[in-house]
Design a protein around this motif. Structure first.
Motif, mmCIF file in Angstrom:
data_model
loop_
_atom_site.group_PDB
_atom_site.id
_atom_site.type_symbol
_atom_site.label_atom_id
_atom_site.label_comp_id
_atom_site.label_asym_id
_atom_site.label_seq_id
_atom_site.Cartn_x
_atom_site.Cartn_y
_atom_site.Cartn_z
ATOM 1 N N ARG A 265 0.784 -1.353 -0.175
ATOM 2 C CA ARG A 265 -0.123 -0.119 0.184
ATOM 3 C C ARG A 265 1.012 1.397 0.087
ATOM 4 N N PHE A 266 1.918 1.281 0.721
ATOM 5 C CA PHE A 266 2.751 2.255 0.787
ATOM 6 C C PHE A 266 3.506 2.549 -0.595
ATOM 7 N N LYS A 268 2.644 1.480 -3.401
ATOM 8 C CA LYS A 268 1.529 1.795 -4.318
ATOM 9 C C LYS A 268 1.237 3.621 -4.377
ATOM 10 N N ALA A 269 0.842 4.060 -3.234
ATOM 11 C CA ALA A 269 0.855 5.308 -3.211
ATOM 12 C C ALA A 269 1.881 6.149 -3.480
ATOM 13 N N TYR A 270 3.207 5.668 -3.166
ATOM 14 C CA TYR A 270 4.233 6.506 -3.295
ATOM 15 C C TYR A 270 4.570 6.531 -4.920
ATOM 16 N N GLN A 272 2.421 6.475 -7.145
ATOM 17 C CA GLN A 272 1.520 6.989 -7.941
ATOM 18 C C GLN A 272 1.563 8.684 -7.992
ATOM 19 N N GLU A 273 2.263 8.974 -6.827
ATOM 20 C CA GLU A 273 2.741 10.316 -6.574
ATOM 21 C C GLU A 273 3.739 10.871 -7.182
ATOM 22 N N ARG A 274 4.947 10.082 -7.207
ATOM 23 C CA ARG A 274 6.163 10.425 -7.731
ATOM 24 C C ARG A 274 6.489 10.429 -8.988
ATOM 25 N N ALA A 282 4.581 4.911 -11.123
ATOM 26 C CA ALA A 282 3.566 3.965 -11.472
ATOM 27 C C ALA A 282 3.293 3.568 -12.916
ATOM 28 N N CYS A 340 9.491 -3.284 -2.300
ATOM 29 C CA CYS A 340 8.656 -2.142 -2.081
ATOM 30 C C CYS A 340 9.462 -0.911 -1.921
ATOM 31 N N HIS A 344 10.883 3.146 -3.737
ATOM 32 C CA HIS A 344 10.844 4.209 -3.256
ATOM 33 C C HIS A 344 12.247 5.049 -3.538
ATOM 34 N N TYR A 353 9.939 7.631 6.108
ATOM 35 C CA TYR A 353 8.860 7.064 5.327
ATOM 36 C C TYR A 353 8.600 5.765 6.174
#
Length: 385
Positions: A265-266, A268-270, A272-274, A282, A340, A344, A353
């Protein structure tokens, strides 16, 4: 994949736990890591929530025999929030079952109300400086006084989780010498108050991860332990220590799988934003493939854990099945969290993080509760090898 291991009551409980974590844990967690342990009052708040004494009968202030799934939910929710509850799992999930199975009625009256309220926390002292997995090598001694009123405890322990935040410590000690036929004979379990004269805290050990839980060296110098604090029968400590291992190893599998789920989850969120080279991380095929692999591995681990939870609740979880769960889930979590963190980039190495904390915390899962090598030995023996 859709899970069927929990019912509506479990999910209602999950909502309560999630709310508690958001209000009472997450805002303060960085301070707990800096201090090396949570404040003692955390466990009294958990007592007010009713989660400190799973299995303790209602007459002593507990919720009764609710099953292990409620405790598993707590592990899942704390992992998904990127936090921990100090040595909560050790006290409630590992040590308390020894008392539930072995305590006399007098001992239950003495200890259970305080445990259920969070006024009494528990730790267990097995490992010694020269004795890890080979518990038959324990050298700590407990000699019964001539009048039979108390034991005199002498020795040292290491890698003891949560002792500084505990009122009672279940100590494995040698009450008689081993026999030529059985090195495991002569071990007993004593419940020792951590404020007893001669009970001394040694170094507070610095770990790679699990920073919000204290790990200690302990020493016992002529500690007088009332004979009434003997847990179970004298000389049967080794067999007692093995009785709770399947649930302990299942719990480690639960925690490892929950951590791996959180890592995905962490990540996936990263991603999508980075943005890299003008587009989200992503969007790259490699990112999608890595996360797809991770998701599939964790789904397999989750299915194994859920089967284990059902078996445990039915009283059918075998030592070999628990070993399979621990081995697969902890090894899987190690691989998944590493992947994961890689997604990052450099930020994954920064402790601000949560993926960095997960990476440091997960490594010990393949060591405590029995190493991966020990799990393979148990599994191979079950196969007749």
């Amino acid at each position: 994949m859709k899970r069927s291991v929990y019912n509506e009551d479990h999910e209602a409980f999950r909502a309560v736990v999630r709310d508690f974590v958001a209000k009472e844990v997450t805002p303060h967690f960085a301070d707990w890591e800096a201090a090396g342990m949570p404040p003692r009052d955390l466990f009294r708040k958990l007592g007010e929530l009713g989660v400190m004494g799973f299995g303790i009968p209602e007459e002593y202030g507990g919720p009764g025999d609710t099953g292990h799934k409620y405790q598993a939910i707590i592990s899942e929710e704390t992992a998904l929030a990127g936090v921990a509850l100090g040595h909560y799992n050790v006290s409630s999930g590992i040590v308390l079952p020894y008392l539930l199975n072995l305590a006399t009625q007098e001992q239950k009256r003495r200890w259970f109300p305080g445990i259920a309220s969070g006024d009494i926390m528990l730790c267990v002292a097995m490992t010694e400086p020269g004795t890890g997995s080979d518990l038959a090598g324990i050298r700590t001694t407990a000699k019964l006084s001539e009048d039979g009123t108390h034991y005199v405890l002498n020795g040292a322990k290491t890698f003891i989780t949560g002792a500084r935040n505990s009122e009672l410590c279940v100590v494995a000690a040698r009450t008689s010498a081993p026999t030529a036929e059985d090195r495991r004979a002569g071990l007993s379990l004593l419940v020792v108050p951590t404020d007893a004269d001669g009970f001394t805290f040694g170094r507070k050990l610095e770990k790679i991860g699990l920073k919000s839980s204290d790990t200690n060296e302990l020493s016992f110098v002529d500690v007088k332990v009332p004979a009434a604090n003997l847990l179970g029968e004298e000389g049967k400590g080794f067999s007692y220590l093995g009785q709770n291992l399947p649930r302990e190893r299942l719990q480690i599998g639960v925690s490892a799988t929950s951590a791996a789920t959180a890592a995905i989850r962490f990540a996936k969120a990263y991603v999508q934003e980075r943005n890299v080279f003008g587009k989200p991380v992503a969007s790259f095929q490699n990112t999608k493939f890595v996360l797809a692999e991770c998701e599939t591995e964790v789904a397999a681990a989750q299915a194994l854990v859920d089967k284990g939870l059902d078996l445990e609740e039915a009283g059918e979880l075998t030592p070999a099945d628990a070993a399979r769960i621990k081995l697969f889930c902890t090894e899987t979590a190690g691989r998944v969290i590493d992947k994961c963190l890689q997604l990052h980039g450099g930020y994954g190495y920064m402790l601000e993080y949560p993926i960095a904390r997960l990476y440091a915390d997960i490594r010990v899962n393949r060591i405590y509760g029995g190493t991966s090598e020990v799990m393979k030995t148990i599994i191979a023996k079950d196969m007749g090898l």
